[in-house]
Design an enzyme around this catalytic site. Structure first.
Site, PDB file in Angstrom:
ATOM      1  CE  LYS A  52     -33.324   8.825   9.100  1.00 49.15           C
ATOM      2  NZ  LYS A  52     -32.266   8.536  10.072  1.00 49.15           N
ATOM      3  CD  GLN A  96     -30.334   5.430  11.013  1.00 48.04           C
ATOM      4  OE1 GLN A  96     -30.575   6.243  10.133  1.00 48.04           O
ATOM      5  NE2 GLN A  96     -30.997   5.411  12.151  1.00 48.04           N
ATOM      6  CG  ASP A 119     -28.681  12.818  11.503  1.00 51.46           C
ATOM      7  OD1 ASP A 119     -29.892  13.021  11.306  1.00 51.46           O
ATOM      8  OD2 ASP A 119     -28.157  11.689  11.445  1.00 51.46           O
TER       9      ASP A 119
END
Ligand code: NAP
Length: 303
Positions: A52, A96, A119
């Site tokens: 990412k 994460q 997200d």
């Protein structure tokens, strides 16, 4: 059979994004800024976060990786989230997952300001997505929609079977496929670990989205000829013969299913790369304040 090439599509999307970033910067705005929090040193999580961060660099974003020890307290992590929520130089950020067991993931997701939740995991974004309102859509389902769209795959009136009902993949995917939208307008069946005779459903499916995390679970005898098959699964299986020490497997028996279906996404090189591209798209939306204006967060006590 046609391959749904995540490598090609994600490169295409990244090119589009970097063109937009160049224009933003030329017009005097700063480049979008994505921050990522990584707790602990799980191998797979480190790989995902690095990819990412690397992708941010490729498209001209600023990125910040915040590494925290695996024994950090929940309180300390919440404080870090609060700092990012209030940092005007950060457009969006991710934490994460998975987190260490002693940290409550739900509490962490709830603490992220919805306007920075690129997200798309916060209940505000999930709720807005469900109601077909503008919102961040969780990156993996968004990437799959983009894949269907860019390959001009007709979804209207089709029967879509989603295997898996997790909050980050299966559940949003099934909601998105039935939305009054394009791609969408499918009749959706959700299968999970308690589904009896799962093959009965997959054999009737025009589109199968496999997101269960069981290597090569979907075999050719479970697929109708001509179906579209999207493989979300990524499982690392030890392989001493490889430099990395492991091999990646999807949830689909690619070699045999590919002989029978019309379209199929490979692993690696499929949905995983689309997920990263979608995260970049969400970050661009955050920088442009497409869905929310900045600092709109409110306390539940305000309601
Ligand atoms: P998860 O939270 O473990 O959920 C798995 C889902 O599959 C659950 O709903 C479970 O049912 C269902 N399931 C498990 N075994 C099953 C079986 N034998 N038959 C039918 N359903 C079964 O996993 P996830 O986070 O959704 O991830 C799924 C896979 O996608 C994993 O391999 C993950 O690594 C991968 N993934 C890939 C990307 C990407 O970018 N490509 C992104 C995210 C995840 P129950 O609800 O009944 O337990």
């Amino acid at each position: 059979m046609q391959l749904l090439d995540g490598k090609k599509l994600s490169a295409e999307i990244k090119n589009e994004i970097s063109e937009e970033v160049k224009k933003m910067v030329l017009s005097g705005k700063r480049a979008p800024h994505l921050a990522a929090i990584l707790v602990g040193n799980d191998g797979a999580s480190q790989t995902y976060v690095s990819s990412k961060v690397k992708s941010c660099e490729e498209v001209g974003y600023k990125s910040t990786l915040i590494r925290l020890e695996k024994d950090i307290t929940e309180h300390e992590l919440l404080a870090q989230i609060n700092t990012l929520n209030n940092d005007d130089s950060v457009d969006g950020f991710i934490v994460q997952l998975p987190l260490p067991k002693h940290i409550d993931e739900e509490k962490i997701i709830l603490a992220i300001a919805p306007e920075k939740d690129v997200d798309g995991f916060h209940p505000m974004n999930v709720g807005r997505m469900t109601l077909n309102l503008p919102s961040y859509i969780s990156a993996t389902p968004k990437g799959i929609l983009e894949m269907l769209n860019r390959y001009h795959i007709e979804t209207e009136g089709k029967h879509c079977v989603v295997i898996g009902r997790s909050n980050i993949v299966g559940l949003p995917m099934s909601l998105l496929m039935q939305r009054r939208s394009k791609p969408g307008n499918c009749t959706v069946t959700i299968c999970h670990s308690k589904t009896n005779d799962l093959a009965k459903y997959t054999l009737e499916a025009d589109i199968i989205i496999a997101a269960l995390g069981k290597p090569q679970f979907l075999t050719a005898d479970m697929v109708k000829p001509g179906a579209v098959v999207i493989d979300v699964g990524i499982t690392r299986v030890e392989d001493a013969g490889r430099k990395s020490g492991y091999r990646l497997f999807g949830d689909v028996d690619f070699d045999n299913v590919s002989k029978k279906c019309s379209y199929i996404s490979p692993v690696p090189g499929g949905v995983g790369l689309m997920t990263v591209a979608s995260l970049l798209q969400n970050t661009l939306s955050a920088a442009k304040e497409e869905f929310y204006s900045k600092n709109m967060s409110f306390d539940v006590g305000d309601l």
